[in-house]
Motif scaffolding. Structure first.
Motif, PDB file in Angstrom:
ATOM      1  N   ARG A   1       0.831  -1.210   0.000  1.00  0.00           N
ATOM      2  CA  ARG A   1       0.000   0.000   0.000  1.00  0.00           C
ATOM      3  C   ARG A   1       0.865   1.258   0.000  1.00  0.00           C
ATOM      4  O   ARG A   1       0.591   2.219  -0.705  1.00  0.00           O
ATOM      5  N   GLN A   2       2.000   1.184   0.820  1.00  0.00           N
ATOM      6  CA  GLN A   2       2.900   2.348   0.847  1.00  0.00           C
ATOM      7  C   GLN A   2       3.555   2.578  -0.511  1.00  0.00           C
ATOM      8  O   GLN A   2       3.678   3.721  -0.976  1.00  0.00           O
TER       9      GLN A   2
ATOM     10  N   GLN B   1       1.126   4.060  -2.834  1.00  0.00           N
ATOM     11  CA  GLN B   1       0.982   5.496  -2.583  1.00  0.00           C
ATOM     12  C   GLN B   1       2.164   6.277  -3.151  1.00  0.00           C
ATOM     13  O   GLN B   1       1.993   7.332  -3.775  1.00  0.00           O
TER      14      GLN B   1
ATOM     15  N   ASN C   1       2.009   6.277  -6.941  1.00  0.00           N
ATOM     16  CA  ASN C   1       0.971   7.221  -7.360  1.00  0.00           C
ATOM     17  C   ASN C   1       1.472   8.661  -7.269  1.00  0.00           C
ATOM     18  O   ASN C   1       1.219   9.485  -8.148  1.00  0.00           O
ATOM     19  N   GLN C   2       2.214   8.916  -6.171  1.00  0.00           N
ATOM     20  CA  GLN C   2       2.763  10.264  -6.002  1.00  0.00           C
ATOM     21  C   GLN C   2       3.777  10.588  -7.105  1.00  0.00           C
ATOM     22  O   GLN C   2       3.781  11.684  -7.663  1.00  0.00           O
TER      23      GLN C   2
END
Length: 521
Positions: free
Chosen positions: A93-94, A97, A100-101
């Motif tokens: 999940r990290q 994220q 995505n960033q």
């Protein structure tokens, strides 16, 4: 019935009755035993059932305990795996994220790059327009320059390339000179050290011989006896020895003149015997000269034997020993040949030992390297080739023969000791004060040195100074530049090194002087 038959019948009946009774008794016992056995088997079966029930209960208990233990371990593993899965999901999940960033950032950068690209395209268009304008201005400027300089662009480019080529050649020449000097310094470092050590460890006296010998007398009255009536004694001495006797006003002295030191020595010893004996006449002169010649031959052989013994050389042919002894009465450029050969032999032995070669073989070659200078018969061969021929004739080692013939580069060097002998010969002959040079040869060398420098274009004058150790070259300033002067100095030095023979070293100095002269009236 007869009594016997009756008794037999009775016996049989008794026997039958006994058998029947026995069977009943056996049957009764057997039944009893069967009952006991049945009771015992029933008891054993009951005990077995009890034991099996107990065992079954125990095994069930053990199975339940094992099941509980396995279940707890399985639950523990499941918990650990669930924990790891949770951690992995957290990291994923990290990362999602973070990705995505980053994707958002990249999208922003792409948009920014598109804006920058548009700006760059506009700037490139502007630069292209300015470049076209600049090219037009440049072409116009070149046309104006060509018109002013009366040179086309290709001609100007050719001149520029020629200038750059000359500058590159000059720089390459300087670099080449530096590389050569550095290579010589490094390559000759150990050799110079070795040569210096060899020279320091060898000390040979310098015996300078002349073509005349002075014979001292006790009084001038003996001159008359030596001359004899109408000069017959002096003529007999000159005819027997081949030496010119010069009797002049020099008090108490007669000069013996001859190019052959051996003849002068025979004449000197013969005169000494004649003067001591007092009987001087032609017959006596011939007898004394012959005896002296034989004794001197023995002395020559003795000198050769003593020399080879002192140098530790063994197995030398007797004729070579005699030639070595004859070198005592021969000089070369004012240097005694035997002293020179002994010195070369010692230097060769030292240098060969330092280089890991055979010192005895090198010493042998050093002693014999100049045997061609004392031949018994005149020949057209040079002394090096004649010496090699003599050494080969008397069974010397091929390495020694080659070293003798090659020490003046008249024969190809095939063995390691050949350059050693050549170097040691040069060391002995080049030592200050070891040899004398004829005045004519010295003047000719000076003239050749100045003539060599004058062959180069742009050289106005050349002077050999400091006894030929420096060459001053005066160059014309309008024909040679400062860069060309360095090149000229290097080329003259290289040509002197390649074409001339000289002791020590020669310094070449090129002077380029530009003078502006005006007269105030």
């Amino acid at each position: 019935m007869e009594p016997n038959v009756l008794s037999i019948i009775i016996a049989v009946i008794c026997l039958i009755a006994g058998v029947v009774a026995g069977k009943f008794i056996f049957a009764a016992n057997t039944k009893k035993r069967l009952q006991e056995a049945e009771e015992q088997s029933n008891k054993l079966i009951a005990d077995a059932k009890t034991a099996s029930e107990n065992l079954k209960k125990e095994k069930l208990l053990e199975a339940k305990e094992k099941f509980v233990q396995l279940k707890s371990e399985h639950d523990k593993e499941v918990l650990e795996k669930n924990k790891k899965i949770n951690d992995a999901e957290t990291r994923i999940r990290q990362k999602e994220q973070s990705l995505n960033q980053k994707i958002d950032n990249l999208d922003k950068q792409v948009k920014e790059n598109e804006v920058i690209k548009e700006n760059l395209n506009r700037q490139i268009e502007v630069v292209g327009q300015k470049r076209n304008e600049l090219e037009k201005h440049q072409e116009e400027h070149i046309r104006r320059l060509e018109k002013i300089a009366t040179l086309t662009a290709e001609e100007a480019k050719a001149q520029l390339l020629e200038t750059l080529k000359q500058e590159a050649q000059t720089q390459a020449l300087v670099i080449q000179q530096e590389i050569i000097e550095d290579a010589k310094l490094r390559a000759n470092k150990e050799a110079r050290k070795l040569v210096i050590q060899s020279i320091q460890r060898t000390a040979a006296e310098q015996t300078i011989e002349n073509t005349v010998t002075v014979f001292n007398l006790e009084s001038d009255e003996i001159k008359g006896q030596i001359i004899g009536r109408e000069g017959r004694n002096i003529r007999a001495i000159e005819a027997a020895t081949g030496v010119d006797l010069i009797v002049d006003d020099t008090p108490e002295a007669i000069v013996l003149s001859c190019f052959d030191p051996l003849r002068r020595e025979i004449a000197r010893l013969a005169l000494q015997r004649l003067v001591t004996d007092g009987r001087i006449h032609p017959a006596r002169i011939e007898e004394v000269v012959e005896k002296t010649r034989k004794q001197l031959e023995e002395q020559v052989l003795e000198i050769g034997e003593r020399t080879v013994i002192e140098l530790g050389i063994h197995g030398l042919h007797k004729e070579l020993v005699r030639i070595v002894g004859k070198m005592r009465f021969r000089s070369s450029y004012g240097q005694n040949l035997l002293m020179h050969s002994r010195e070369v032999a010692n230097l060769c032995g030292i240098m060969a030992a330092e280089l890991g070669l055979n010192p005895k073989l090198a010493k042998r070659a050093g002693l014999l390297h100049d045997i061609g200078k004392v031949p018994d018969e005149e020949t057209e061969l040079s002394h090096a080739l004649l010496g090699a021929k003599l050494a080969e004739k008397y069974g010397e080692n091929p390495a020694v023969v080659n070293a003798i013939g090659a020490h003046h580069d008249e024969m190809e060097m095939k063995y390691v000791i050949s350059p050693v002998v050549q170097a040691c010969d040069a060391i002995s002959g080049a030592r200050p004060g070891a040899r004398r040079e004829m005045m004519q040869q010295y003047l000719q060398r000076i003239r050749d040195l100045e003539t060599l420098a004058l062959t180069y274009p742009g050289v106005e004058k050349a002077y050999a100074i400091q006894a030929g150790r420096e060459l001053r070259v005066i160059a014309e300033a309008d024909k040679i530049t400062d860069a060309d002067s360095e090149k000229l100095s290097f080329e003259i030095a290289q040509k002197i090194q390649a074409e001339m023979v000289y002791p020590g070293q020669i310094k070449v100095t090129v002077i380029r002087e530009n003078r502006a002269v005006n007269v105030a009236r």
